[in-house]
Scaffold this active site. Structure first.
Site, mmCIF file in Angstrom:
data_model
loop_
_atom_site.group_PDB
_atom_site.id
_atom_site.type_symbol
_atom_site.label_atom_id
_atom_site.label_comp_id
_atom_site.label_asym_id
_atom_site.label_seq_id
_atom_site.Cartn_x
_atom_site.Cartn_y
_atom_site.Cartn_z
ATOM 1 N N CYS A 1 0.687 -1.231 0.188
ATOM 2 C CA CYS A 1 0.052 -0.028 -0.013
ATOM 3 C C CYS A 1 0.892 1.282 -0.023
ATOM 4 O O CYS A 1 1.701 1.262 1.019
ATOM 5 C CB CYS A 1 -1.053 -0.017 1.136
ATOM 6 S SG CYS A 1 -2.053 1.328 1.197
ATOM 7 N N GLU B 1 -8.452 -0.636 -3.498
ATOM 8 C CA GLU B 1 -9.009 0.468 -3.726
ATOM 9 C C GLU B 1 -10.202 0.858 -3.296
ATOM 10 O O GLU B 1 -10.278 2.098 -2.575
ATOM 11 C CB GLU B 1 -8.692 0.910 -5.250
ATOM 12 C CG GLU B 1 -7.499 0.762 -5.735
ATOM 13 C CD GLU B 1 -6.261 1.090 -5.147
ATOM 14 O OE1 GLU B 1 -6.319 2.155 -4.406
ATOM 15 O OE2 GLU B 1 -5.009 0.456 -4.954
#
Ligand code: K1U
Ligand code: ZN
Length: 175
Positions: A99, A142
């Site tokens: 991430c 996402e």
């Protein structure tokens, strides 16, 4: 112009993002261009607007083959506005995730293998897509950002530093 990536601890990463209500506006187009530039510079495979400081329902999915997912499709970055999962497979698969908002950390996360998603283009036209495997994983990661969640909240089965991930996982061929 690129945008500053918000990092773990920034409250915007725990907020629920607002839907886009006006399509085709210069402000939305500017945000999307800056998100695309930021994604390219960071060499990521996805990005969500809250990660660059905008609590709006805009994400980019940009799968490409890589060491861990050599069979992943090569995609032009796809901008999805107000995305909504219509169906997620019961079948789940484990896969490694990074991430851009959680530097130096990789996690082994269970996700649905397949997703069907409805979204709008930046101009406002409604679309549907079905993805399997890596693009489906990127989408779920996402979409989590839009709900104020990080992969760390998904109870990863394993967590590694970037250095250990490279030494232990990338050094092995994928199963
Ligand atoms: O949303 C983000 O933080 C971007 C993140 C997306 C993502 C990566 C891996 C699995 C699911 C979602 C990244 O792009 S981090 C960079 C990264 O892990 C990666 C980059 C190139 C190829 C493969 C992975
Ligand atoms: Zn992320």
């Amino acid at each position: 112009m690129t945008l500053r990536l918000r990092q773990l601890g920034d409250p915007i990463l725990t907020q629920v993002a607002e839907p886009v209500t006006e399509f085709g506006r210069p402000a939305l187009q500017n945000l999307i261009e800056e998100m695309l530039a930021t994604l390219k510079e960071a060499q990521g495979v996805g990005l969500a607007a809250p990660q660059v400081g905008f609590p709006l329902q805009v994400i980019i999915v940009a799968s490409r083959p890589n060491l861990r997912y050599p069979d992943a499709p090569q995609m032009e970055p796809l901008v999805m506005v107000n995305p909504r999962p219509l169906a997620c497979s019961e079948e789940q698969v484990l896969g490694w995730e990074g991430c851009l908002s959680v530097p130096n950390c990789r996690g082994l996360v269970a996700r649905s293998r397949e997703v069907e998603v409805e979204y709008h283009t930046p101009e406002g036209s409604r679309q549907r897509v079905v993805w399997r495997d890596f693009p489906a994983r990127i989408f779920q990661h996402e979409y989590d950002h839009l709900r104020g969640r990080l992969f760390l909240d998904r109870q990863p089965q394993q967590l590694l530093s970037e250095a250990d991930y490279q030494a232990q996982i990338l050094a092995q061929p994928p199963a």
